[in-house]
Design a protein around this motif. Sequence first.
Motif, PDB file in Angstrom:
ATOM      1  N   ALA A 116       0.826  -1.201   0.000  1.00 25.16           N
ATOM      2  CA  ALA A 116       0.000   0.000   0.000  1.00 25.16           C
ATOM      3  C   ALA A 116       0.867   1.262   0.000  1.00 25.16           C
ATOM      4  O   ALA A 116       0.471   2.284  -0.568  1.00 25.16           O
ATOM      5  N   ARG A 117       2.031   1.172   0.644  1.00 22.80           N
ATOM      6  CA  ARG A 117       2.927   2.336   0.675  1.00 22.80           C
ATOM      7  C   ARG A 117       4.327   1.901   1.072  1.00 22.80           C
ATOM      8  O   ARG A 117       4.525   0.813   1.630  1.00 22.80           O
ATOM      9  N   SER A 118       5.284   2.784   0.782  1.00 22.00           N
ATOM     10  CA  SER A 118       6.684   2.562   1.120  1.00 22.00           C
ATOM     11  C   SER A 118       7.295   3.881   1.560  1.00 22.00           C
ATOM     12  O   SER A 118       6.939   4.935   1.030  1.00 22.00           O
ATOM     13  N   GLU A 119       8.194   3.810   2.518  1.00 20.72           N
ATOM     14  CA  GLU A 119       8.948   4.979   2.982  1.00 20.72           C
ATOM     15  C   GLU A 119      10.383   4.549   3.224  1.00 20.72           C
ATOM     16  O   GLU A 119      10.638   3.389   3.543  1.00 20.72           O
ATOM     17  N   ALA A 120      11.296   5.509   3.102  1.00 19.14           N
ATOM     18  CA  ALA A 120      12.701   5.185   3.339  1.00 19.14           C
ATOM     19  C   ALA A 120      13.441   6.371   3.933  1.00 19.14           C
ATOM     20  O   ALA A 120      13.105   7.527   3.674  1.00 19.14           O
ATOM     21  N   THR A 121      14.447   6.055   4.744  1.00 14.77           N
ATOM     22  CA  THR A 121      15.436   7.002   5.234  1.00 14.77           C
ATOM     23  C   THR A 121      16.785   6.470   4.786  1.00 14.77           C
ATOM     24  O   THR A 121      16.856   5.449   4.092  1.00 14.77           O
ATOM     25  N   GLN A 122      17.843   7.111   5.239  1.00 14.32           N
ATOM     26  CA  GLN A 122      19.189   6.665   4.869  1.00 14.32           C
ATOM     27  C   GLN A 122      19.480   5.238   5.325  1.00 14.32           C
ATOM     28  O   GLN A 122      20.176   4.503   4.657  1.00 14.32           O
ATOM     29  N   GLY A 123      18.898   4.790   6.463  1.00 13.57           N
ATOM     30  CA  GLY A 123      19.239   3.475   7.003  1.00 13.57           C
ATOM     31  C   GLY A 123      18.153   2.423   6.957  1.00 13.57           C
ATOM     32  O   GLY A 123      18.396   1.275   7.287  1.00 13.57           O
TER      33      GLY A 123
END
Length: 183
Positions: A116-123
């Motif tokens: 349904a969704r995806s999120e990302a940070t550097q790690g």
Amino acid sequence: MPIFSALQGPARLTALALITATSLGLGACGGGSDTPPDDGSGGTGPSASIDALAGDWVQKGCVKTGAQSFKKFLRARITGPTTLDYFEGVLSFGGNGCEGASVLAGPSRLGTVTFARSEATQGLAAHWGTFMTVTGTRFGAIWTLRTGNRLCLLGDEIPTIQPSLSAVSASLATVPADNCFGR
């Protein structure tokens, strides 16, 4: 195990795969990791694209049984912009250290994951979705990627009870590193 030793051919491989998968799955219960989730310092971060999940993955941990050892094998095949087919198998090794040549039993298709969704940070990258088994059962699922190309799968509820990257990171802190997968 007198019954197991009496099995031959494909029946023995199937039983072995089932025992190994169950053992690896139960290993996730109640354990904590000695290594905290990656803090994102340095390097290229994981991708929020589900394309980063595609391919073959091998579990880090090793199940040792007598003179043999086993690792779970995972295959993710992208089937649409937000979906992938999820396969699992078992790699068996002749020695008890998960080293050297291995034989793959499977992989068998377990179902489809629709994100349904995806999120990302550097790690950390998290991909929230629903896992629909081949028998039609639905589960919440979060597929995560950490730096170093490490894939960890988390169970979830529908709707999610881990709606943020910080909640996912806290859950990952309870997952033993051996239960995650590498390339």
